[in-house]
Design a protein around this motif. Structure first.
Motif, PDB file in Angstrom:
ATOM      1  N   LEU A  77      23.626  17.337  -8.762  1.00 33.76           N
ATOM      2  CA  LEU A  77      24.564  17.173  -7.506  1.00 33.76           C
ATOM      3  C   LEU A  77      25.041  15.426  -7.461  1.00 33.76           C
ATOM      4  N   ARG A  78      24.329  14.902  -8.353  1.00 31.47           N
ATOM      5  CA  ARG A  78      24.811  13.229  -8.440  1.00 31.47           C
ATOM      6  C   ARG A  78      24.887  13.069 -10.014  1.00 31.47           C
ATOM      7  N   PRO A  79      26.077  13.688 -10.529  1.00 30.27           N
ATOM      8  CA  PRO A  79      26.216  13.546 -11.925  1.00 30.27           C
ATOM      9  C   PRO A  79      26.225  12.225 -12.446  1.00 30.27           C
ATOM     10  N   GLY A  80      26.709  11.161 -11.831  1.00 27.12           N
ATOM     11  CA  GLY A  80      26.950   9.717 -12.394  1.00 27.12           C
ATOM     12  C   GLY A  80      25.579   9.118 -12.324  1.00 27.12           C
ATOM     13  N   ALA A  81      24.627   9.389 -11.667  1.00 31.22           N
ATOM     14  CA  ALA A  81      23.623   8.579 -11.318  1.00 31.22           C
ATOM     15  C   ALA A  81      22.395   8.575 -12.498  1.00 31.22           C
ATOM     16  N   VAL A  82      22.126   7.569 -12.948  1.00 29.38           N
ATOM     17  CA  VAL A  82      20.940   7.490 -13.751  1.00 29.38           C
ATOM     18  C   VAL A  82      19.731   6.711 -13.035  1.00 29.38           C
ATOM     19  N   THR A  83      18.868   7.482 -12.699  1.00 28.72           N
ATOM     20  CA  THR A  83      18.010   6.456 -11.522  1.00 28.72           C
ATOM     21  C   THR A  83      16.530   6.544 -12.034  1.00 28.72           C
ATOM     22  N   ALA A  84      16.251   4.929 -11.548  1.00 31.53           N
ATOM     23  CA  ALA A  84      14.715   4.695 -11.971  1.00 31.53           C
ATOM     24  C   ALA A  84      14.051   4.602 -10.929  1.00 31.53           C
ATOM     25  N   GLU A  85      12.907   5.243 -10.842  1.00 26.98           N
ATOM     26  CA  GLU A  85      12.270   5.089  -9.552  1.00 26.98           C
ATOM     27  C   GLU A  85      11.066   4.352  -9.570  1.00 26.98           C
ATOM     28  N   LEU A  86      10.823   3.341  -8.639  1.00 27.86           N
ATOM     29  CA  LEU A  86       9.647   2.724  -8.457  1.00 27.86           C
ATOM     30  C   LEU A  86       8.423   3.290  -7.905  1.00 27.86           C
ATOM     31  N   GLU A  87       7.655   4.001  -8.526  1.00 29.38           N
ATOM     32  CA  GLU A  87       6.599   4.905  -8.053  1.00 29.38           C
ATOM     33  C   GLU A  87       5.486   4.207  -7.353  1.00 29.38           C
ATOM     34  N   SER A  88       5.088   3.237  -7.731  1.00 34.03           N
ATOM     35  CA  SER A  88       3.720   2.592  -7.134  1.00 34.03           C
ATOM     36  C   SER A  88       3.577   1.091  -7.564  1.00 34.03           C
ATOM     37  N   LEU A  89       3.403   0.423  -6.348  1.00 34.23           N
ATOM     38  CA  LEU A  89       3.190  -1.070  -6.854  1.00 34.23           C
ATOM     39  C   LEU A  89       2.028  -1.587  -5.692  1.00 34.23           C
ATOM     40  N   ARG A  90       1.420  -2.629  -6.268  1.00 31.14           N
ATOM     41  CA  ARG A  90       0.277  -3.203  -5.617  1.00 31.14           C
ATOM     42  C   ARG A  90      -0.029  -4.555  -6.202  1.00 31.14           C
ATOM     43  N   VAL A  91      -0.022  -5.602  -5.251  1.00 32.86           N
ATOM     44  CA  VAL A  91      -0.676  -6.963  -5.794  1.00 32.86           C
ATOM     45  C   VAL A  91      -1.861  -7.173  -5.053  1.00 32.86           C
ATOM     46  N   ASP A  92      -3.050  -7.468  -6.048  1.00 30.87           N
ATOM     47  CA  ASP A  92      -4.281  -7.585  -5.341  1.00 30.87           C
ATOM     48  C   ASP A  92      -4.274  -8.509  -4.201  1.00 30.87           C
ATOM     49  N   PRO A  93      -4.948  -8.383  -3.124  1.00 30.57           N
ATOM     50  CA  PRO A  93      -4.858  -9.178  -1.848  1.00 30.57           C
ATOM     51  C   PRO A  93      -5.071 -10.701  -2.388  1.00 30.57           C
ATOM     52  N   GLY A  94      -5.904 -11.097  -3.235  1.00 28.46           N
ATOM     53  CA  GLY A  94      -6.151 -12.420  -3.485  1.00 28.46           C
ATOM     54  C   GLY A  94      -4.934 -13.130  -4.323  1.00 28.46           C
ATOM     55  N   HIS A  95      -3.875 -12.303  -4.633  1.00 24.09           N
ATOM     56  CA  HIS A  95      -2.814 -12.923  -5.308  1.00 24.09           C
ATOM     57  C   HIS A  95      -1.460 -12.704  -4.619  1.00 24.09           C
ATOM     58  N   ARG A  96      -1.508 -12.352  -3.593  1.00 23.61           N
ATOM     59  CA  ARG A  96      -0.148 -12.222  -2.806  1.00 23.61           C
ATOM     60  C   ARG A  96       0.323 -13.327  -2.430  1.00 23.61           C
ATOM     61  N   ARG A  97       1.911 -13.359  -2.128  1.00 21.06           N
ATOM     62  CA  ARG A  97       2.673 -14.315  -1.718  1.00 21.06           C
ATOM     63  C   ARG A  97       2.714 -15.587  -3.069  1.00 21.06           C
TER      64      ARG A  97
END
Ligand SMILES: CC(C)(COP(=O)(O)OP(=O)(O)OC[C@H]1O[C@@H](n2cnc3c(N)ncnc32)[C@H](O)[C@@H]1OP(=O)(O)O)[C@@H](O)C(=O)NCCC(=O)NCCS
Length: 151
Positions: A77-97
């Motif tokens: 249904l979207r023939p021109g699209a080549v899609t990459a999905e970011l499925e999961s992401l986490r940064v350890d609380p001690g390393h954020r910002r």
């Protein structure tokens, strides 16, 4: 902070970080989320993913976090699209910002471009304001929206 591709030997670190994400995000925001999934199924799932050329599994050094991305199947249904999905992401609380999330996402964008993707997507819970701000800072913009009504 160094970001590297997760090896099969490092899958336990990846699973631990994913478990942290389930506990902190889906587990408190979605009443149906199975927070036991990473411990039960995570190793088998991610062992396959790290060997799949259509997937990207990254670790930040020192247990600092993870990112999982994947190329999506073509959508007729979207023939021109080549899609990459970011499925999961986490940064350890001690390393954020400290730019770690930005580094992980930059590596994901580079991999997506090398893989021929012409769009990248990510889903986040509407209540996860920090993640939404973070993704905006990486250049993502709201595109579609899931509406939910509880029975
Ligand atoms: C979202 C997350 C991955 C961001 O990782 P991070 O390493 O802290 O992000 P960065 O340091 O690269 O942040 C880059 C920019 O994004 C924005 N940003 C990041 N976290 C933010 C927050 N909590 N609130 C508002 N803006 C934020 C800021 O503009 C920031 O730049 P600044 O620190 O100079 O102001 C991390 O907070 C996290 O793991 N959260 C819990 C899990 C989660 O929600 N994952 C996403 C699920 S969809």
């Amino acid at each position: 902070m160094t970001v590297s591709v997760c090896t099969p030997e490092e899958v336990p670190q990846l699973v631990a970080s994913v478990a942290g994400l389930f506990a902190e995000d889906g587990g408190v925001r979605d009443p149906f989320m199975d927070t036991g999934w990473p411990a039960r199924e995570g190793t088998a799932y991610y062992i396959d993913l790290v060997k799949d050329p259509g997937c990207l599994c990254l670790l930040a050094a020192g247990g600092g976090g993870h990112l999982v991305g994947r190329l999506c199947r073509p959508n007729p249904l979207r023939p021109g699209a080549v899609t990459a999905e970011l499925e999961s992401l986490r940064v350890d609380p001690g390393h954020r910002r400290a730019g770690v999330g930005g580094e992980l996402v930059a590596a994901f964008f580079a991999w997506a471009a090398e893989s021929g993707a012409n769009e990248t997507r990510v889903k986040a819970f509407a209540a996860n304001r920090g993640a939404l701000e973070f993704y905006r800072a990486q250049g993502f913009e709201p595109f579609d929206i899931t509406l939910r009504r509880t029975a």
